[in-house]
Design an enzyme around this catalytic site. Structure first.
Site, PDB file in Angstrom:
ATOM      1  N   LYS A   1       0.840  -1.201   0.000  1.00 37.57           N
ATOM      2  CA  LYS A   1       0.000   0.000   0.000  1.00 37.57           C
ATOM      3  C   LYS A   1       0.877   1.255   0.000  1.00 37.57           C
ATOM      4  O   LYS A   1       0.679   2.173  -0.774  1.00 37.57           O
ATOM      5  CB  LYS A   1      -0.916  -0.048   1.226  1.00 37.57           C
ATOM      6  CG  LYS A   1      -1.854   1.111   1.336  1.00 37.57           C
ATOM      7  CD  LYS A   1      -2.768   0.949   2.546  1.00 37.57           C
ATOM      8  CE  LYS A   1      -3.411   2.270   2.872  1.00 37.57           C
ATOM      9  NZ  LYS A   1      -4.228   2.223   4.086  1.00 37.57           N
TER      10      LYS A   1
ATOM     11  N   GLU B   1      10.554  -4.871   4.119  1.00 42.23           N
ATOM     12  CA  GLU B   1      10.552  -6.278   3.709  1.00 42.23           C
ATOM     13  C   GLU B   1      10.225  -6.412   2.229  1.00 42.23           C
ATOM     14  O   GLU B   1      10.904  -7.105   1.472  1.00 42.23           O
ATOM     15  CB  GLU B   1       9.504  -7.070   4.515  1.00 42.23           C
ATOM     16  CG  GLU B   1       9.815  -7.231   5.987  1.00 42.23           C
ATOM     17  CD  GLU B   1       9.286  -6.102   6.860  1.00 42.23           C
ATOM     18  OE1 GLU B   1       9.033  -4.992   6.332  1.00 42.23           O
ATOM     19  OE2 GLU B   1       9.136  -6.325   8.074  1.00 42.23           O
TER      20      GLU B   1
ATOM     21  N   GLY C   1      -4.677  -1.823   5.259  1.00 44.84           N
ATOM     22  CA  GLY C   1      -3.904  -2.973   4.772  1.00 44.84           C
ATOM     23  C   GLY C   1      -4.540  -4.300   5.155  1.00 44.84           C
ATOM     24  O   GLY C   1      -4.689  -5.201   4.327  1.00 44.84           O
ATOM     25  N   ARG C   2      -4.947  -4.430   6.415  1.00 44.40           N
ATOM     26  CA  ARG C   2      -5.460  -5.719   6.885  1.00 44.40           C
ATOM     27  C   ARG C   2      -6.877  -6.013   6.396  1.00 44.40           C
ATOM     28  O   ARG C   2      -7.429  -7.072   6.687  1.00 44.40           O
ATOM     29  CB  ARG C   2      -5.356  -5.814   8.407  1.00 44.40           C
ATOM     30  CG  ARG C   2      -5.986  -4.657   9.159  1.00 44.40           C
ATOM     31  CD  ARG C   2      -5.546  -4.656  10.622  1.00 44.40           C
ATOM     32  NE  ARG C   2      -5.997  -3.490  11.365  1.00 44.40           N
ATOM     33  CZ  ARG C   2      -5.348  -2.340  11.431  1.00 44.40           C
ATOM     34  NH1 ARG C   2      -4.218  -2.187  10.770  1.00 44.40           N
ATOM     35  NH2 ARG C   2      -5.816  -1.341  12.149  1.00 44.40           N
TER      36      ARG C   2
ATOM     37  N   GLU D   1      -4.116  -6.247  15.275  1.00 45.74           N
ATOM     38  CA  GLU D   1      -3.601  -4.941  14.835  1.00 45.74           C
ATOM     39  C   GLU D   1      -4.724  -3.900  14.968  1.00 45.74           C
ATOM     40  O   GLU D   1      -4.458  -2.721  15.203  1.00 45.74           O
ATOM     41  CB  GLU D   1      -3.098  -5.019  13.379  1.00 45.74           C
ATOM     42  CG  GLU D   1      -2.119  -3.919  13.015  1.00 45.74           C
ATOM     43  CD  GLU D   1      -1.379  -4.149  11.700  1.00 45.74           C
ATOM     44  OE1 GLU D   1      -0.241  -4.673  11.734  1.00 45.74           O
ATOM     45  OE2 GLU D   1      -1.914  -3.816  10.635  1.00 45.74           O
TER      46      GLU D   1
ATOM     47  N   HIS E   1      -5.232 -32.868  18.582  1.00 41.10           N
ATOM     48  CA  HIS E   1      -4.082 -33.672  19.005  1.00 41.10           C
ATOM     49  C   HIS E   1      -2.906 -32.787  19.410  1.00 41.10           C
ATOM     50  O   HIS E   1      -1.793 -33.265  19.558  1.00 41.10           O
ATOM     51  CB  HIS E   1      -3.657 -34.613  17.876  1.00 41.10           C
ATOM     52  CG  HIS E   1      -4.732 -35.571  17.505  1.00 41.10           C
ATOM     53  ND1 HIS E   1      -4.883 -36.794  18.091  1.00 41.10           N
ATOM     54  CD2 HIS E   1      -5.766 -35.447  16.632  1.00 41.10           C
ATOM     55  CE1 HIS E   1      -5.937 -37.413  17.575  1.00 41.10           C
ATOM     56  NE2 HIS E   1      -6.504 -36.605  16.694  1.00 41.10           N
TER      57      HIS E   1
ATOM     58  N   LYS F   1       9.916  -0.624  13.843  1.00 43.07           N
ATOM     59  CA  LYS F   1      10.453  -0.335  12.504  1.00 43.07           C
ATOM     60  C   LYS F   1      11.540   0.727  12.593  1.00 43.07           C
ATOM     61  O   LYS F   1      12.608   0.605  12.000  1.00 43.07           O
ATOM     62  CB  LYS F   1       9.344   0.214  11.590  1.00 43.07           C
ATOM     63  CG  LYS F   1       8.350  -0.802  11.084  1.00 43.07           C
ATOM     64  CD  LYS F   1       7.486  -0.136  10.007  1.00 43.07           C
ATOM     65  CE  LYS F   1       6.174  -0.848   9.831  1.00 43.07           C
ATOM     66  NZ  LYS F   1       5.230  -0.133   8.969  1.00 43.07           N
TER      67      LYS F   1
HETATM   68  O1  F6P Z   1       2.695  -3.976   9.953  1.00 40.64           O
HETATM   69  C1  F6P Z   1       2.244  -2.710   9.650  1.00 40.64           C
HETATM   70  C2  F6P Z   1       1.653  -2.607   8.297  1.00 40.64           C
HETATM   71  O2  F6P Z   1       1.477  -1.259   8.035  1.00 40.64           O
HETATM   72  C3  F6P Z   1       0.342  -3.350   8.120  1.00 40.64           C
HETATM   73  O3  F6P Z   1      -0.745  -2.670   8.616  1.00 40.64           O
HETATM   74  C4  F6P Z   1       0.329  -3.546   6.652  1.00 40.64           C
HETATM   75  O4  F6P Z   1      -0.614  -4.509   6.293  1.00 40.64           O
HETATM   76  C5  F6P Z   1       1.753  -3.960   6.400  1.00 40.64           C
HETATM   77  O5  F6P Z   1       2.500  -3.160   7.287  1.00 40.64           O
HETATM   78  C6  F6P Z   1       2.251  -3.835   4.994  1.00 40.64           C
HETATM   79  O6  F6P Z   1       2.201  -2.516   4.531  1.00 40.64           O
HETATM   80  P1  F6P Z   1       2.326  -2.133   3.015  1.00 40.64           P
HETATM   81  O7  F6P Z   1       1.178  -2.744   2.274  1.00 40.64           O
HETATM   82  O8  F6P Z   1       2.277  -0.645   2.978  1.00 40.64           O
HETATM   83  O9  F6P Z   1       3.625  -2.666   2.496  1.00 40.64           O
END
Ligand code: F6P
Length: 547
Positions: free
Chosen positions: A209, A215, A269-270, A355, A386, A514
């Site tokens: 987003k 990452e 995002g979620r 979150e 189990h 972060k």
């Molecule tokens: O972990 C924080 C967060 O902002 C989440 O809310 C989001 O889903 C994720 O990082 C990934 O963010 P992006 O889609 O901006 O890479």
């Protein structure tokens, strides 16, 4: 309108619930069934292909009425209208919360800042449709003229968990495309994926987003480098597409503007799998199935908006959860789907729930003086039986559990399905009824167990029961029923956040880690440990010395 800032514990309704709890909490669910044999008829909701039985809970009609009073006194009806109406209810980020607009019909009118967002939503949907059809049919080709065989979703958090969960859940409906998900910044993750791929036939979806996530950017760069070992710079345009709100950064990465799928800041995002973030889902199961997922979610939206609260599935499940969290002191909730397909549902809902509602400051800016967000965990049954069910049955903690099952299996294997579902029904019955000392003794008598052995063993074999469960029984796992199921939990989260007087749609709590990681990375790269507490310095020095 802004959501109100009522501290729920100050309401009459909360005080009445507390009094009610004090009066009834010794009563067991077994007692309640003895008192009223028609509980199942009273405490169930049937809607579309869903049957939700919530009778196996520590609740009476009075409990439900008091919980509904709480919802009303907090102004839940108005909050729902604000949520669906595009009000800026994500106040700390000054944003609307409109993932529901992504699954609304084309005829809907939903305004953000006075502008209807539906035409844009459908423009992107059409783009998804055309793109997926071209890839699936083989019309869109890679740099050597071969059709795509593999799709890699590069994203994390909401840009990974929803797609990975839905693709796994709907693999029965999958086409020939292989789908892969790279999320962790752990280089071993991306390398394990790359080694299975042929650059000529692989399509990469960079999903972020913000397009600033460490990452996702690191993994994208590593993959682009690997790709460029066999392809040229201009081939990148054919193999990389992006989903983002940050068009500038995406373009800087080298993505062809035609290959950018936009999204909007009013999609969290979620809650974003309904946007182009779900591109990997549409590619994996085809656009029509993907659209069914959205239809199912939209139907749940309509149910949530229009059903009376006492027949409203998300409202009832949210209130029950508040009952256990805030009055019984339950710390967590388990989620047990009786289908292997939903093995990623718990991780997905962990982000959505934790979150969103893992907050300790009220909407009035003051620390809350009551418990908020529940801890969610779970694994499919029967495997989980189990693994950790021992603790749910005989441990010291109260763990309200949702059992999710399907009447029909997908491959039609009756023998397996009957066994699976017999476990599904048996568990909620066992959790509620337990096994009394008399029953255990009767079993010993039947086995002819010696008296001394029997009296030693007896306490270990008793199950107190009285463990609350909800049963969500759905006709069949389809894209549509999955859409409804996910939307159900999204709305449950919303209701809880409204009542707990917290902001469910921001996530400031992930920022600190972060920031620190960025400055520690500089220290690691320059081999100099700066000022930290003694533990962190000690650990960093050990790492630098031994790496
Ligand atoms: O972990 C924080 C967060 O902002 C989440 O809310 C989001 O889903 C994720 O990082 C990934 O963010 P992006 O889609 O901006 O890479």
């Amino acid at each position: 309108m802004a959501l109100n800032t009522t501290n729920p514990t100050g309401t009459e309704a909360w005080k009445n619930l507390q009094k009610h709890f004090d009066a009834v909490h010794g009563t067991t669910i077994q007692d309640l069934f003895k008192q009223d044999n028609s509980r199942a008829e009273k405490f169930n909701i049937q809607w579309n292909d869903f049957l939700v039985d919530y009778s196996k809970n520590n609740i009476s009609q009075e409990t439900v009425s008091l919980l509904l009073e709480l919802a009303n006194s907090i102004g839940l009806k108005n909050a729902i209208a604000d949520y669906f109406g595009g009000e800026l209810i994500n106040q700390t980020e000054n944003r609307a919360v409109l993932h529901t607009a992504l699954r609304a019909p084309e005829s809907a009118v939903i305004n953000v800042d006075g502008e209807n967002v539906i035409p844009e939503v459908y423009e992107v949907k059409n783009k998804i449709k055309n793109f997926t059809e071209e890839v699936i049919s083989g019309q869109r080709k890679g740099y050597t003229g071969k059709a795509f065989t593999d799709i890699v979703n590069i994203g994390i958090g909401g840009s990974d968990l929803g797609p990975v969960m839905a693709v796994e859940a709907l693999q029965f409906y999958k086409n020939h495309l292989n789908t892969h998900f790279v999320s962790n910044v752990d280089g071993d993750h991306v390398n394990e994926i790359i080694k299975k791929l042929n650059p000529e036939t692989t399509l990469f979806l960079i999903v972020s987003k913000t397009f600033t996530t460490q990452e996702t950017l690191s993994n994208s760069e590593t993959i682009r480098e690997w790709f460029l070992k066999s392809a040229s710079q201009e081939d990148v345009a054919k193999h990389f597409v992006a989903v983002s709100t940050n068009i500038q950064k995406v373009t800087e990465f080298g993505i062809n503007p035609d290959n950018i799928f936009p999204m909007w800041d009013w999609v969290g995002g979620r809650f974003s799998l309904w946007s182009a973030v779900g591109l990997s889902i549409a590619l994996a199961i085809g656009f029509d199935n993907y659209n069914q997922l959205l239809t199912g979610a939209n139907e749940m939206d309509e149910h949530f908006k229009s059903a009376e609260f006492d027949k409203n599935i998300p409202v009832i499940l949210a209130l029950l959860s508040i009952w256990y969290n805030n009055f019984y002191g339950a710390e967590s909730e388990a989620l047990i789907p009786y289908t292997q397909y939903l093995s990623k549902l718990a991780p997905y809902l962990q982000q959505a729930t934790m979150e969103s509602n893992g907050k300790s400051v009220g909407r009035d800016g003051k620390p809350v003086n009551y418990q908020t967000g529940t801890i969610i965990w779970g694994e499919p049954g029967t495997n989980s039986q189990h693994a950790f069910f021992q603790l749910i049955h005989q441990g010291t903690k109260i763990i309200p559990t949702d059992f999710i099952g399907f009447v029909k299996p997908l491959y039609g294997n009756k023998d397996h399905h009957n066994k699976l579902m017999s476990n599904f029904f048996a568990q909620t019955e066992a959790l509620m009824n337990g096994k009394t000392a008399e029953q255990v003794q009767a079993e010993f008598d039947k086995q002819g167990l010696a008296a001394d052995k029997a009296s030693y063993l007896l306490p270990f074999k008793v199950f107190t029961g009285n463990k609350p469960t909800n049963t969500i029984l759905v006709q069949k796992l389809t894209p549509k029923s999955l859409g409804s199921l996910i939307a159900l939990y999204e709305h449950k989260i919303f209701v809880q956040g409204v009542i707990w007087n917290i902001f469910s749609f921001d996530q400031w709590g992930v920022e600190l880690g972060k920031q620190l990681a960025n400055s520690i990375l500089d220290e690691i790269n320059s081999n100099t440990v700066k000022n930290h507490d003694s533990s962190t310095s000690f650990l960093l020095n050990h790492f630098l010395k031994n790496k």
